[in-house]
Scaffold this motif. Structure first.
Motif, PDB file in Angstrom:
ATOM      1  N   SER A  70       0.856  -1.182   0.000  1.00 16.20           N
ATOM      2  CA  SER A  70       0.000   0.000   0.000  1.00 16.20           C
ATOM      3  C   SER A  70       0.892   1.232   0.000  1.00 16.20           C
ATOM      4  N   GLY A  71       0.296   2.409   0.159  1.00 16.78           N
ATOM      5  CA  GLY A  71       1.085   3.633   0.193  1.00 16.78           C
ATOM      6  C   GLY A  71       1.708   3.996  -1.134  1.00 16.78           C
ATOM      7  N   SER A  72       1.111   3.553  -2.241  1.00 18.53           N
ATOM      8  CA  SER A  72       1.571   3.850  -3.607  1.00 18.53           C
ATOM      9  C   SER A  72       2.920   3.219  -3.939  1.00 18.53           C
ATOM     10  N   ARG A  73       3.384   2.283  -3.131  1.00 14.75           N
ATOM     11  CA  ARG A  73       4.671   1.644  -3.400  1.00 14.75           C
ATOM     12  C   ARG A  73       4.566   0.721  -4.613  1.00 14.75           C
ATOM     13  N   GLY A  74       5.494   0.885  -5.538  1.00 14.04           N
ATOM     14  CA  GLY A  74       5.581  -0.013  -6.682  1.00 14.04           C
ATOM     15  C   GLY A  74       4.529   0.197  -7.749  1.00 14.04           C
TER      16      GLY A  74
END
Length: 370
Positions: free
Chosen positions: A146-150
């Motif tokens: 989550s958290g816009s990672r990747g």
């Protein structure tokens, strides 16, 4: 005798939960890695056990004789919570449901079976995927982060291998999901559930950096969308919660709404939203103490929410993309609730960890700073 609450995670994300539980006289037991565990100085008891070590946490919780177990704002802790609660006959969603709500591929399969509106998707564990029938642009993301990672938006097929490799590199299980990109406005929905009865608490309008990484820059409540669209979103939210068998506790659902009013689910988490949405904005805009609600359900208590306020609330995040809001951090504003600059170096955001500060507001109207 004090009730004993196990809280999985001890970062700044869980801090409001620990503080709220202690304020109500509940004995708090935090489990997390030591690094970054700011709650270890605040919780009554802290155990340096990885939140992924389900059996170790279970044994400690049995020894402690906890009365409930929960977290906020993190997906990683959800399977452990459900596993421990199921073994100890405490209130939670099932362990099986937790696996679907924390894996985007399994989640979309559940949505498909539940007749929810979803974009076309396919799982990828290498950069060779069959996208013959897919329409560009695509969005590629890890199945379990989550958290816009990747996350990357892909415009052309030759960009896809790099995007998949990037997503896989950020994934714990080294898998990615590729799906058709839905163009439209983005919102999230906060809910609380008990025994399968769902209550919509708030719909939050989201502002992001846009492509390629879609990092959140601001959130606002209540939503400015029409009543008709909000009713569609609420209906789809209930379908999605039921599809994932999320029957207890907080829910955080994310949707895209097209220019023609079609509503597509992006993902649903069995926890309250991060970015201060669940811990701060809901109560500021509705008057409902979401944190207390989550705590009470974990301990087997439930009172149907009463939404009594009608305020506007929101949060702005400081980064290179939002540097124009910097003056609001050095002056006193009538709408200020809480603000902090955590890093004086402003970076372009590729994920939520790149943001340098935040400003939470409440007012009788929406505060537009961007």
């Amino acid at each position: 005798m004090k009730k004993k609450l196990a809280i999985i995670g001890a970062s700044y994300l869980q801090l409001p939960l620990v503080e709220r539980a202690k304020k109500t006289g509940i004995e708090t037991h935090c489990f997390a890695w030591s690094e970054g565990a700011i709650c270890k100085e605040i919780a009554d008891f802290f155990y340096p056990i990885s939140i992924l070590e389900k059996d170790d946490i279970l044994q400690k919780c049995i020894d402690i004789k906890i009365d409930g177990i929960t977290t906020i704002a993190t997906d990683m802790a959800v399977p452990t919570i459900c596993y421990v609660a199921e073994k100890m006959n405490l209130v939670s969603n099932s362990f099986i449901s937790s696996l679907a709500s924390t894996n985007k591929n399994e989640m979309r399969n559940a949505f498909k079976n539940g007749n929810c509106s979803i974009p076309k998707f396919i799982e990828a564990n290498n950069n060779e995927v069959n996208i013959k029938d897919f329409k560009f642009p695509l969005i590629v993301k890890p199945v379990d982060r989550s958290g816009s990672r990747g996350v990357t938006k892909v415009l052309f097929e030759n960009q896809l291998p790099e995007a998949i490799n990037y997503a896989i590199s950020e994934s714990f299980c080294k898998k990615a999901i590729v799906e058709e990109y839905i163009d439209g406005v983005e919102v999230s929905v906060e809910t609380i559930s008990y025994k399968g009865e769902h209550t919509i608490l708030a719909i939050t309008d989201k502002v992001t950096t846009g492509p390629p990484h879609f990092v959140e820059l601001a959130h606002h409540q209540p939503s400015s969308l029409s009543n008709e669209i909000q009713e569609k979103i609420e209906s789809e939210t209930i379908k999605c919660l039921n599809a994932l068998n999320i029957n207890f506790g907080a829910g955080h659902s994310e949707f895209k709404i097209t220019s023609t009013g079609e509503v597509y689910v992006i993902e649903v988490g069995a926890r309250m939203g991060g970015d201060f949405i669940g811990s701060h904005l809901v109560e500021l805009s509705t008057g409902y103490d979401f944190l207390e609600g989550v705590i009470n359900i974990a301990l087997g208590n439930y009172e149907k929410p009463i939404l009594k306020n009608n305020n506007f609330s929101g949060v702005y995040f400081l980064c290179k993309e939002t540097e124009e809001i910097l003056p609001y951090f050095s002056q006193i504003n009538t709408f200020d609730i809480q603000k902090e600059i955590q890093n004086t170096t402003l970076k372009n955001s590729t994920n939520s960890n790149d943001r340098s500060g935040y400003l939470i507001y409440q007012d009788i109207k929406k505060i537009n700073l961007l």
